[in-house]
Write a protein that holds these residues in place. Structure first.
Motif, short mmCIF file in Angstrom:
data_model
loop_
_atom_site.label_atom_id
_atom_site.label_comp_id
_atom_site.label_asym_id
_atom_site.label_seq_id
_atom_site.Cartn_x
_atom_site.Cartn_y
_atom_site.Cartn_z
N LEU A 78 7.74 3.17 9.49
CA LEU A 78 9.05 3.68 9.90
C LEU A 78 8.92 4.98 10.70
O LEU A 78 9.66 5.20 11.66
CB LEU A 78 9.95 3.89 8.68
CG LEU A 78 10.40 2.60 8.01
CD1 LEU A 78 11.12 2.89 6.69
CD2 LEU A 78 11.30 1.78 8.93
N TYR A 79 7.97 5.83 10.34
CA TYR A 79 7.73 7.06 11.09
C TYR A 79 7.28 6.75 12.51
O TYR A 79 7.77 7.33 13.49
CB TYR A 79 6.71 7.93 10.35
CG TYR A 79 6.45 9.26 11.01
CD1 TYR A 79 7.47 10.19 11.17
CD2 TYR A 79 5.18 9.60 11.46
CE1 TYR A 79 7.23 11.42 11.78
CE2 TYR A 79 4.92 10.82 12.06
CZ TYR A 79 5.95 11.73 12.22
OH TYR A 79 5.72 12.93 12.82
N ASN A 119 -7.37 11.64 4.86
CA ASN A 119 -8.23 10.46 4.70
C ASN A 119 -7.44 9.24 4.26
O ASN A 119 -7.71 8.12 4.71
CB ASN A 119 -9.35 10.76 3.69
CG ASN A 119 -10.34 11.76 4.23
OD1 ASN A 119 -10.54 11.87 5.44
ND2 ASN A 119 -10.96 12.52 3.35
N THR A 120 -6.47 9.43 3.38
CA THR A 120 -5.61 8.32 2.95
C THR A 120 -4.86 7.75 4.14
O THR A 120 -4.78 6.53 4.32
CB THR A 120 -4.60 8.80 1.88
OG1 THR A 120 -5.33 9.27 0.74
CG2 THR A 120 -3.65 7.70 1.47
N MET A 121 -4.31 8.63 4.97
CA MET A 121 -3.52 8.17 6.11
C MET A 121 -4.37 7.48 7.17
O MET A 121 -3.96 6.47 7.73
CB MET A 121 -2.75 9.34 6.74
CG MET A 121 -1.62 9.86 5.89
SD MET A 121 -0.52 8.60 5.19
CE MET A 121 0.08 7.75 6.60
N THR A 122 -5.54 8.00 7.45
CA THR A 122 -6.37 7.34 8.47
C THR A 122 -6.87 5.99 7.97
O THR A 122 -6.97 5.04 8.75
CB THR A 122 -7.54 8.23 8.92
OG1 THR A 122 -8.31 8.63 7.78
CG2 THR A 122 -7.04 9.47 9.66
N ALA A 123 -7.16 5.89 6.67
CA ALA A 123 -7.57 4.58 6.12
C ALA A 123 -6.42 3.59 6.20
O ALA A 123 -6.61 2.42 6.57
CB ALA A 123 -8.03 4.75 4.66
N SER A 126 0.84 -1.20 0.00
CA SER A 126 0.00 0.00 0.00
C SER A 126 0.87 1.25 0.00
O SER A 126 1.90 1.29 0.68
CB SER A 126 -0.89 0.04 1.24
OG SER A 126 -1.73 -1.08 1.29
N PRO A 127 0.45 2.27 -0.75
CA PRO A 127 1.22 3.52 -0.73
C PRO A 127 1.35 4.05 0.69
O PRO A 127 0.38 4.02 1.46
CB PRO A 127 0.38 4.47 -1.59
CG PRO A 127 -0.45 3.58 -2.44
CD PRO A 127 -0.71 2.34 -1.63
N TYR A 128 2.53 4.48 1.05
CA TYR A 128 2.86 5.09 2.33
C TYR A 128 2.92 4.13 3.51
O TYR A 128 3.24 4.55 4.62
CB TYR A 128 1.89 6.24 2.68
CG TYR A 128 1.75 7.26 1.59
CD1 TYR A 128 2.78 8.15 1.31
CD2 TYR A 128 0.59 7.34 0.82
CE1 TYR A 128 2.67 9.09 0.30
CE2 TYR A 128 0.46 8.27 -0.19
CZ TYR A 128 1.51 9.15 -0.44
OH TYR A 128 1.38 10.07 -1.44
N ALA A 129 2.62 2.85 3.32
CA ALA A 129 2.61 1.92 4.45
C ALA A 129 3.98 1.82 5.11
O ALA A 129 4.10 1.97 6.33
CB ALA A 129 2.14 0.54 4.00
N SER A 130 5.01 1.58 4.32
CA SER A 130 6.36 1.47 4.90
C SER A 130 6.78 2.78 5.54
O SER A 130 7.38 2.78 6.62
CB SER A 130 7.37 1.08 3.81
OG SER A 130 7.06 -0.19 3.30
N VAL A 168 3.75 12.25 6.72
CA VAL A 168 4.01 11.13 5.81
C VAL A 168 3.25 11.34 4.51
O VAL A 168 3.78 11.11 3.43
CB VAL A 168 3.62 9.78 6.47
CG1 VAL A 168 3.78 8.64 5.49
CG2 VAL A 168 4.45 9.54 7.72
N CYS A 169 2.01 11.76 4.61
CA CYS A 169 1.16 11.98 3.43
C CYS A 169 0.21 13.14 3.75
O CYS A 169 -0.38 13.16 4.82
CB CYS A 169 0.37 10.72 3.11
SG CYS A 169 -0.86 10.92 1.81
#
Length: 112
Positions: free
Chosen positions: A35-36, A56-60, A27-31, A51-52
């Motif tokens: 790491l964050y 909404n993308t990040m909370t999902a 998934s985009p941004y997962a890694s 991170v992003c």
């Protein structure tokens, strides 16, 4: 040692989530989020924007990571409702493998 870490990583990444989600690491941004969280220990939801930018993308993604057992979420309601995110033990192990792989990729001794 590195080959061992890579094979362990592949095994770990295949096991981080059930078939419902597939490999969450794809998934985009997962890694990046894992790491964050590893570096910061715990964050509040608004900090995920580092991170992003899309909240909404990040909370999902955070919900998916929680469903996979990589992230734990605690809700505090004083003085207002705040969600605090941190890595579970499983999430910390995945983050350590990611750091190991990142270190291997960035090491100058392994370049042709």
């Amino acid at each position: 040692m590195v080959a061992n870490a890579l094979s362990e990583y592949r095994t770990s990444s295949e096991e981080v989530c059930d078939d419902k989600h597939g490999s969450v690491l794809r998934s985009p941004y997962a890694s990046s989020l894992i790491l964050y969280l590893y570096e910061e220990k715990e964050i509040i939801a608004s900090q995920m924007k580092r991170v992003c930018k899309n909240y909404n993308t990040m909370t999902a993604l955070a919900r998916t990571l929680e469903d996979c057992g990589l992230v734990d979420v605690v809700m505090r309601s004083s003085p207002r409702v705040t969600h605090i995110y941190f890595l579970s033990e499983k999430g910390r192990r995945v983050a350590e493998k990611l750091k190991e792989i990142e270190s291997f990729i960035n090491s100058s001794g392994n370049r042709p």
